[in-house]
Each structure stands twice: as structure tokens, then as C-alpha cells.
Design a protein around this motif. Structure first.
Motif, PDB file in Angstrom:
ATOM      1  N   ILE A  37     -37.954  -5.076 -36.497  1.00  0.00           N
ATOM      2  CA  ILE A  37     -36.551  -4.329 -36.740  1.00  0.00           C
ATOM      3  C   ILE A  37     -36.156  -3.500 -35.118  1.00  0.00           C
ATOM      4  CG2 ILE A  37     -35.629  -2.126 -37.699  1.00  0.00           C
ATOM      5  CD1 ILE A  37     -37.687  -2.880 -40.103  1.00  0.00           C
ATOM      6  N   ASN A  38     -37.084  -3.676 -34.414  1.00  0.00           N
ATOM      7  CA  ASN A  38     -36.767  -2.866 -33.077  1.00  0.00           C
ATOM      8  C   ASN A  38     -35.958  -3.982 -32.498  1.00  0.00           C
ATOM      9  OD1 ASN A  38     -38.725  -3.241 -30.072  1.00  0.00           O
ATOM     10  ND2 ASN A  38     -37.539  -1.166 -30.669  1.00  0.00           N
ATOM     11  N   VAL A  39     -36.201  -5.366 -32.623  1.00  0.00           N
ATOM     12  CA  VAL A  39     -35.418  -6.323 -31.726  1.00  0.00           C
ATOM     13  C   VAL A  39     -33.934  -6.165 -32.466  1.00  0.00           C
ATOM     14  CG1 VAL A  39     -34.974  -8.626 -31.226  1.00  0.00           C
ATOM     15  CG2 VAL A  39     -37.408  -7.611 -31.411  1.00  0.00           C
ATOM     16  N   TYR A  40     -33.767  -6.059 -33.591  1.00  0.00           N
ATOM     17  CA  TYR A  40     -32.362  -5.652 -34.168  1.00  0.00           C
ATOM     18  C   TYR A  40     -31.944  -4.537 -33.479  1.00  0.00           C
ATOM     19  CZ  TYR A  40     -32.570  -8.469 -38.459  1.00  0.00           C
ATOM     20  OH  TYR A  40     -32.714  -9.551 -39.268  1.00  0.00           O
ATOM     21  N   ASN A  41     -32.563  -3.570 -33.124  1.00  0.00           N
ATOM     22  CA  ASN A  41     -31.903  -2.192 -32.315  1.00  0.00           C
ATOM     23  C   ASN A  41     -31.665  -2.514 -31.016  1.00  0.00           C
ATOM     24  OD1 ASN A  41     -34.191  -0.920 -31.028  1.00  0.00           O
ATOM     25  ND2 ASN A  41     -34.952  -0.228 -32.984  1.00  0.00           N
ATOM     26  N   HIS A  85     -35.037   3.426 -40.736  1.00  0.00           N
ATOM     27  CA  HIS A  85     -34.842   2.327 -40.102  1.00  0.00           C
ATOM     28  C   HIS A  85     -33.568   1.227 -40.521  1.00  0.00           C
ATOM     29  CE1 HIS A  85     -36.327   0.723 -44.277  1.00  0.00           C
ATOM     30  NE2 HIS A  85     -35.736  -0.464 -43.857  1.00  0.00           N
ATOM     31  N   ARG A  86     -32.919   1.803 -41.609  1.00  0.00           N
ATOM     32  CA  ARG A  86     -31.649   0.849 -41.825  1.00  0.00           C
ATOM     33  C   ARG A  86     -30.634   1.201 -40.744  1.00  0.00           C
ATOM     34  NH1 ARG A  86     -33.350   3.112 -46.645  1.00  0.00           N
ATOM     35  NH2 ARG A  86     -33.864   1.611 -48.307  1.00  0.00           N
ATOM     36  N   ASN A  87     -30.542   2.338 -39.809  1.00  0.00           N
ATOM     37  CA  ASN A  87     -29.742   2.710 -38.910  1.00  0.00           C
ATOM     38  C   ASN A  87     -30.019   1.514 -37.753  1.00  0.00           C
ATOM     39  OD1 ASN A  87     -27.604   4.283 -38.385  1.00  0.00           O
ATOM     40  ND2 ASN A  87     -28.426   5.342 -36.748  1.00  0.00           N
ATOM     41  N   ASP A  88     -31.283   1.111 -37.669  1.00  0.00           N
ATOM     42  CA  ASP A  88     -31.748   0.189 -36.669  1.00  0.00           C
ATOM     43  C   ASP A  88     -30.912  -1.153 -36.775  1.00  0.00           C
ATOM     44  OD1 ASP A  88     -33.658   2.302 -36.978  1.00  0.00           O
ATOM     45  OD2 ASP A  88     -34.817   1.030 -35.485  1.00  0.00           O
ATOM     46  N   PHE A  89     -30.708  -1.688 -38.112  1.00  0.00           N
ATOM     47  CA  PHE A  89     -29.954  -2.726 -38.145  1.00  0.00           C
ATOM     48  C   PHE A  89     -28.411  -2.731 -38.164  1.00  0.00           C
ATOM     49  CE2 PHE A  89     -33.401  -3.188 -41.027  1.00  0.00           C
ATOM     50  CZ  PHE A  89     -34.188  -4.223 -40.851  1.00  0.00           C
ATOM     51  N   ALA A  90     -27.879  -1.260 -38.345  1.00  0.00           N
ATOM     52  CA  ALA A  90     -26.636  -1.214 -38.802  1.00  0.00           C
ATOM     53  C   ALA A  90     -25.566  -1.440 -37.407  1.00  0.00           C
ATOM     54  CB  ALA A  90     -26.515  -0.062 -39.164  1.00  0.00           C
ATOM     55  N   VAL A  91     -26.122  -0.709 -36.429  1.00  0.00           N
ATOM     56  CA  VAL A  91     -25.334  -0.669 -35.050  1.00  0.00           C
ATOM     57  C   VAL A  91     -24.868  -2.171 -34.667  1.00  0.00           C
ATOM     58  CG1 VAL A  91     -25.448   0.109 -32.599  1.00  0.00           C
ATOM     59  CG2 VAL A  91     -26.314   1.585 -34.348  1.00  0.00           C
ATOM     60  N   LYS A  92     -25.995  -2.881 -34.564  1.00  0.00           N
ATOM     61  CA  LYS A  92     -25.582  -4.157 -34.278  1.00  0.00           C
ATOM     62  C   LYS A  92     -24.420  -4.755 -34.931  1.00  0.00           C
ATOM     63  CE  LYS A  92     -27.323  -7.678 -36.122  1.00  0.00           C
ATOM     64  NZ  LYS A  92     -27.772  -8.938 -36.876  1.00  0.00           N
ATOM     65  N   GLU A  93     -24.459  -4.482 -36.386  1.00  0.00           N
ATOM     66  CA  GLU A  93     -23.337  -5.196 -37.262  1.00  0.00           C
ATOM     67  C   GLU A  93     -22.019  -4.536 -36.705  1.00  0.00           C
ATOM     68  OE1 GLU A  93     -24.181  -7.574 -39.031  1.00  0.00           O
ATOM     69  OE2 GLU A  93     -26.213  -7.656 -39.786  1.00  0.00           O
ATOM     70  N   PHE A  94     -22.157  -3.290 -36.618  1.00  0.00           N
ATOM     71  CA  PHE A  94     -20.477  -2.380 -36.233  1.00  0.00           C
ATOM     72  C   PHE A  94     -20.286  -3.291 -34.990  1.00  0.00           C
ATOM     73  CE2 PHE A  94     -18.109   0.171 -33.724  1.00  0.00           C
ATOM     74  CZ  PHE A  94     -17.370   0.807 -34.796  1.00  0.00           C
ATOM     75  N   MET A  95     -21.086  -3.385 -33.729  1.00  0.00           N
ATOM     76  CA  MET A  95     -20.590  -3.943 -32.826  1.00  0.00           C
ATOM     77  C   MET A  95     -20.229  -5.169 -32.678  1.00  0.00           C
ATOM     78  SD  MET A  95     -20.814  -1.229 -30.734  1.00  0.00           S
ATOM     79  CE  MET A  95     -19.928  -2.020 -29.326  1.00  0.00           C
ATOM     80  N   ARG A  99     -39.008   2.399 -32.843  1.00  0.00           N
ATOM     81  CA  ARG A  99     -39.031   2.523 -31.430  1.00  0.00           C
ATOM     82  C   ARG A  99     -40.238   2.818 -31.033  1.00  0.00           C
ATOM     83  NH1 ARG A  99     -38.762   8.090 -31.469  1.00  0.00           N
ATOM     84  NH2 ARG A  99     -37.843   9.047 -33.004  1.00  0.00           N
ATOM     85  N   LEU A 100     -40.538   2.900 -29.740  1.00  0.00           N
ATOM     86  CA  LEU A 100     -42.249   3.273 -29.174  1.00  0.00           C
ATOM     87  C   LEU A 100     -42.342   4.806 -29.594  1.00  0.00           C
ATOM     88  CD1 LEU A 100     -44.257   1.763 -27.592  1.00  0.00           C
ATOM     89  CD2 LEU A 100     -43.303   2.725 -25.589  1.00  0.00           C
ATOM     90  N   ARG A 101     -43.474   4.894 -30.043  1.00  0.00           N
ATOM     91  CA  ARG A 101     -43.945   6.373 -30.279  1.00  0.00           C
ATOM     92  C   ARG A 101     -45.504   6.319 -29.599  1.00  0.00           C
ATOM     93  NH1 ARG A 101     -40.747   5.362 -34.438  1.00  0.00           N
ATOM     94  NH2 ARG A 101     -39.529   7.420 -35.523  1.00  0.00           N
ATOM     95  N   THR A 102     -46.182   5.473 -29.448  1.00  0.00           N
ATOM     96  CA  THR A 102     -47.311   5.491 -28.972  1.00  0.00           C
ATOM     97  C   THR A 102     -47.443   4.097 -28.155  1.00  0.00           C
ATOM     98  OG1 THR A 102     -48.451   4.396 -30.504  1.00  0.00           O
ATOM     99  CG2 THR A 102     -48.597   6.695 -30.389  1.00  0.00           C
ATOM    100  N   GLY A 103     -48.241   4.184 -27.015  1.00  0.00           N
ATOM    101  CA  GLY A 103     -48.423   2.641 -26.194  1.00  0.00           C
ATOM    102  C   GLY A 103     -48.391   1.510 -26.867  1.00  0.00           C
ATOM    103  N   THR A 104     -49.282   1.446 -28.054  1.00  0.00           N
ATOM    104  CA  THR A 104     -49.459   0.198 -28.826  1.00  0.00           C
ATOM    105  C   THR A 104     -48.953   0.270 -30.401  1.00  0.00           C
ATOM    106  OG1 THR A 104     -51.577   0.961 -29.288  1.00  0.00           O
ATOM    107  CG2 THR A 104     -51.684  -0.482 -27.452  1.00  0.00           C
ATOM    108  N   ASP A 105     -47.970   0.918 -30.382  1.00  0.00           N
ATOM    109  CA  ASP A 105     -47.336   1.173 -31.953  1.00  0.00           C
ATOM    110  C   ASP A 105     -46.953  -0.214 -32.479  1.00  0.00           C
ATOM    111  OD1 ASP A 105     -45.823   1.906 -34.111  1.00  0.00           O
ATOM    112  OD2 ASP A 105     -45.039   3.816 -33.050  1.00  0.00           O
TER     113      ASP A 105
END
Length: 597
Positions: free
Chosen positions: A156-160, A100-110, A144-150
């Protein structure tokens, strides 16, 4: 209360003076944040021989913070190191899975690329972008979505998604399918006030999640969900103004509480809203938000200017982890302050004229939705925050905060205590459920405190008086956990004279009441000098004094308990009646000693 009516009524008195802070204050905070690391420490974080950073989230934030400063003429000696860090970041994201750390990281780079990419040669910039083009959100993000009501679709999903939108603005991806799958579910987690309900409803991750949405909208997101997202940001911005304390700090509540980055996040949200209202031509509201932003960031200066700078509001060695969650170590969260201060800088508009803001004008009682269960009252230069239905992993029910502008915020109380292990304390520091809390004879000779109750706790707020001079309100608590009474009532009066509380039991089996009173003792560097008599106590912290008076009999216990800010001695006020009163004051230097003697 009607927030809009209140804001429209705010006048600018003849005595009003601007804060004097320009947006450079955010760059100063960012540089102080970077000063928490030596160059050698930064270099040591760079993996050798093509490996991945130990913590891609923390590493990306450090790279971003350095880039933001370079882009604005600061720390030029770090340029080559920053270029190397960006090389490492850009080559890492597509290689990471289920982290999940990757989910935060891309935004920082961009964000760093947008701010400082021009400092790199074209061939290097192109290489970065080609690496970022290879990121696949369905493979390289964990939340990220894995099942319909995950339920994993929390903040963290909003970060990514913010990172994905920033990639789209550079032509690296198309977010349509990813957003179509995720944003409708995310929008369902906003309450009626536009506050984001992360698991457990921590106030910090309401604000942090809204800030990620603000990044997307700032950089032009106008897709099918933009209108609803923006409406939530506007509502959330308004209520956040009224949650800022009289000392201009972000509210407590749940995990990641008392970290300095919270005030940078609030500053960024307020700057974003200031620009919104300027575009509308509503310069009064724009000025209110701008002033609230600058005061929020200024509230962190005491701790940022310490040596070394602190990442949370205590003076323990910052790498000791005192008061922090396991994920909130200094190497990550010191940089987090800086990267969020950059967002405040990015959104800030110095051409807006400041206007008085609610945290300093006061005269209101407000409550959040039941999901966040907070009651916040500000009047006469004081503010109080009550958690009426606390998450006992991090907090305790009852009065958890008394702030007054110009006073050390931990002196009276800034956050409650918990007996649970939601955050780190040394083994020799006792944990306890505590706040400024009424207690009563449970019918068997033991004392039950409001602070000991677990969710769910029922509560009802009645506002009795609400003016700039005085705010009076009553709270009635009910719970199946109550023993020895049917309900507990507290009536507060908040004014320039302090905070007066009258508590009473409803249908008690034994007519005895108590108050639990934590008294500041130590924050890692500064000591509280406690003196007590049967009618009350005072705590001196240098020239600042906190005074307590009671209609009962006060006794200071020998035991010391800890919260995120430091150590406190517990005092107990006792009354042989089904009612008890308190008067709590933060006293101006030189105003005298204990009033009850």
C-alpha cells in the motif's frame, strides 16, 4: 531454466496467426467493468451536503474508470456525473487521516486527471489541483514510515508513492524527502527474480506492486532509486511470462486469488515490458510480451461477458461475496479490473508485431524463489502449478492447478482448497485442506496428506527432461510433520497426452499410498457430471471432459468441499503399495469417455 535463452529460441512458425486484438480490447473490458454498476448506484455513492464517500478507494476507482472511458470517446452520458465525482474526490483526500483506502485513492484521481482533465473547464481543473496540492503524505496516508523498520511498509505504501509521483508531475509536491524515507526500504522487499514480497508473499501483490512502480517510471520518475526499481521490473516481467498458465491466466497463490483484475494487471505489466523491448530494438521479445498481454486480457472474457459481469472466476451472484476476502467486495473489485485494464491500454503499442509466447509454446519447468514456493511446468498445451510450501490460510500444498488452452479452467482444478477462513464461503459449504495431493498411512491407520501440512515444508525439484514435446520432473517433500515415512516423492510427466504422476514413499512404516482428487461439481451456474469406476473417473462440463485414471482403487466420497471457484466432490485413490500412479487429461470434445473402463 535460463529464461533469456528460451525466449531467444522462440521461432514464429508458418502457421502462426496474431490474436487480432487491438488495444481497444482494453477499453471494451473497461466498459464491461463499468456495466457492473447502474447509473443510479453510482449516483447513490455520491455523498450529499459535503460529506466524504463511504469508501474513498472504491469511489475514486469508479471515478477514474469513468474518466478513462470518457477520455476515449466512451460513455458520454456519464460526463456530468463524472465531473461531480471528481469534485467529491478532490475535496476529500486532505480531510482523511489513518485510513489506508486514501493511500490507493490519490493515484486513481491523478491518473483520471491526466487522461480526462481536459474535459473539465479550466476553473474546475484549477480547483481540483488546489485541493490536491493540500494533500500531505505524512498526514493523509496511513501506510507510511512511523519507525525505522515499520512492517507497515508493504504494497500500500508503493501505491501512495505512485500517487505522490503523479502529483509531482503536475507541480503539486516534491517527493524527494518522502521517497528518500520509503523507497530504500521498499526495494529491500524484492527477491532475486524481481518479485515483490508482500506479507505472506501473495503472488497478486507481487504483480500489483510492480505495476505501481511501472506507473512511476512511465511518467518519468528518474530519481536515485529508478535504476534499481526498473531492473526489478525487468526481471519480474520475464518470470511473469513463464508463470502465465496454458489458458493464459495469472497464477494462483495467497490472497486476492482468482479475481479477474489479476489478468488485467498481468496484461498491463506485459504491455509495459513490450514497450521496453521495442525501445531497445528487440522486436522479438516485444512481440512475445504483447501477445501474452492480449491473451491475458482475453482469458477474462468468459466472465466479463456474463450478465451481470463477474469480478472473479465463479458464477455465483457477484454481490454474494462467494470466494472473496472481506475487502474484495464487488463494488470495489469490479472497478479494479477496469482501472488496471486502463493501464494496459496506456502502455500498449499496437505497432508491435506479435510473437509466440511461453504460455502457448511450453516446453519448460520453472520455479520461483523459495519465498513464493511455486513450481510451474508447461508442455504440450497443458500447464501445472504446484504450491510446494503453501500458506494454509488460502491454499494447500500439492498440485493446485491443471490448465489446458480452450478448456474451462475450473474443470480440472484452478486453485487449491483451505480449511481456514481466509475467504468467504457460505455456512453450508464445507472447507477442507485439499489439492491433487498424495497421502499415506501415518503409521496409526490414519491417512496424512501433503495438502494437510503447514509451513514450513521442505522440497527439492529435479528436472529430468525438458523439451517442447515432454517435460519430466521430480519433487521430494520433507517435513518434521511427516508421520509414517521419511519423505514423499512425486514424478510428473507433462505432454500433449496429459499429466502423468507417479508417487512413492521413502522409508514408509506402512506400505500404503493414496491420492486426494477434487472433482468439479458446481460453479454457481454450471454443473459437473461425475461418473466413476474403481480405476478412475470423468467429469463432464457440457462438451468438455476431465478424465482421471489411477493404478489404485478409486472411490468418490459423498462430501462436497468449496474453493473460490465453486464446489468439488472429493475422490480418494488407494493403493496397498508404497507407490501410486495417476493419469489426468482434459479431453477434446467428442474424444470419447472414460479410458479406464
Amino acid at each position: 531454466m535460463d529464461f533469456r535463452t528460451y525466449l531467444d529460441s522462440l521461432a514464429k512458425p508458418d502457421s502462426f496467426r496474431p490474436t487480432g486484438y487491438g488495444k481497444e480490447m482494453y477499453l471494451d473490458a473497461m466498459e464491461l467493468s463499468l456495466n457492473g454498476y447502474t447509473r443510479q448506484e453510482l449516483e447513490a455513492k455520491c455523498p450529499k451536503n459535503g460529506g466524504l464517500p463511504d469508501d474513498i478507494q472504491a469511489f475514486s476507482r469508479l471515478a477514474a474508470l469513468t474518466g478513462f472511458l470518457l477520455a476515449n470517446g466512451r460513455v458520454p452520458e456519464y460526463k456530468e456525473l463524472w465531473l461531480d465525482m471528481m469534485d467529491i474526490c478532490s475535496g476529500s483526500y486532505r480531510l482523511i487521516r489513518d485510513n489506508h483506502r486514501n493511500d490507493f485513492a490519490v493515484k486513481e484521481f491523478m491518473l483520471a486527471y491526466k487522461a480526462a482533465g481536459h474535459l473539465a473547464e479550466e476553473v474546475r481543473r484549477s480547483a481540483w489541483m488546489e485541493q490536491l496540492r493540500l494533500v500531505d503524505p505524512w498526514l493523509n496516508y496511513d501506510c507510511r514510515l512511523r519507525t525505522g523498520t515499520d512492517r507497515r511498509l508493504h504494497n500500500i505504501n508503493v501505491y501512495n508513492m505512485a500517487g505522490e509521483w503523479l502529483r509531482q508531475t503536475e507541480g503539486l509536491t516534491d517527493t524527494a524527502d518522502y521517497f528518500r524515507a520509503h523507497l530504500p526500504l521498499q526495494l529491500s522487499w524484492f527477491d532475486s527474480n524481481g518479485m515483490y514480497m508482500d506479507p505472506g508473499n501473495p503472488l497478486m501483490y507481487d504483480a500489483m506492486t510492480r505495476l505501481q512502480a511501472a506507473i512511476m517510471l512511465h511518467y518519468g520518475y528518474a530519481g536515485p532509486y529508478a535504476e534499481v526499481l526498473d531492473a526489478n521490473l525487468e526481471k519480474g516481467g520475464i518470470i511473469s511470462l513463464f508463470m502465465q498458465s496454458a489458458a493464459f491466466e495469472a497464477p494462483f497463490g495467497g490472497r486476492s486469488n482468482q479475481f479477474l483484475f489479476a489478468d488485467a494487471v498481468y496484461a498491463a505489466l506485459f504491455e509495459y515490458e513490450a514497450s521496453r523491448y521495442k525501445r531497445r530494438g528487440d522486436l522479438r521479445t516485444a512481440g512475445i510480451f504483447k501477445r501474452a498481454a492480449r491473451l491475458a486480457m482475453a482469458s477474462a472474457e468468459r466472465w466479463l461477458q456474463a450478465k451481470p459481469p463477474r469480478h472473479m472466476r465463479n458464477s455465483y451472484p457477484p454481490r454474494s461475496g462467494y470466494g472473496t476476502e472481506a475487502y474484495a467486495f464487488y463494488e470495489k473489485y469490479m472497478a479494479t479490473l477496469g482501472t488496471n485494464a486502463y493501464l494496459a491500454f496506456l502502455f500498449a503499442d499496437d505497432s508491435i508485431e506479435e510473437h509466440p509466447c511461453p504460455a502457448e509454446t511450453g516446453g519448460y519447468c520453472m520455479q520461483t524463489s523459495e519465498h513464493f514456493h511455486m513450481i510451474i511446468v508447461n508442455c504440450g498445451g497443458y500447464s501445472v502449478q504446484i504450491d510446494a510450501n503453501a500458506n494454509d490460510k488460502y491454499d494447500a500444498a500439492g498440485l493446485g492447478r491443471i490448465h489446458r488452452a480452450g478448456f474451462p479452467t475450473e474443470l480440472a482444478l484452478s486453485t487449491p482448497f483451505t480449511s481456514e477462513s481466509g475467504y468467504a464461503l457460505p455456512d453450508n459449504v464445507q472447507r477442507a485442506m485439499a489439492s491433487i495431493s498424495p497421502g499415506w498411512n501415518a503409521g496409526d491407520g490414519t491417512v496424512q496428506f501433503l495438502s494437510s501440512l503447514k509451513q514450513p515444508i521442505g522440497y527439492a525439484l529435479e528436472v529430468l527432461e525438458e523439451s517442447r514435446e515432454r517435460a519430466v520432473f521430480r519433487i521430494i517433500y520433507t517435513s518434521p510433520q511427516l508421520r509414517g515415512c521419511e519423505a514423499v516423492a512425486e514424478q510428473y510427466a507433462v505432454s500433449a497426452d496429459g499429466v502423468a504422476i507417479e508417487a512413492e514413499l521413502i522409508a514408509p512404516s506402512v506400505p500404503e499410498m493414496y491420492y486426494q482428487l477434487p472433482l468439479f461439481a458446481w460453479n454457481g451456474q454450471e454443473k459437473g457430471e461425475i461418473t466413476a469406476a474403481s480405476c478412475g473417473a470423468q467429469v463432464a462440463m457440457g462438451e468438455f471432459v476431465y478424465g482421471v485414471e489411477t493404478s489404485g482403487e478409486l472411490e468418490v466420497e459423498s462430501r462436497t468441499i468449496g474453493n473460490r471457484n465453486g464446489l468439488y466432490r472429493l475422490a480418494l485413490a488407494a493403493s496397498g503399495q508404497p507407490a501410486i500412479g495417476l493419469k489426468l487429461r482434459l479431453k477434446e470434445p467428442g474424444s470419447g469417455g472414460d479410458d479406464c473402463r
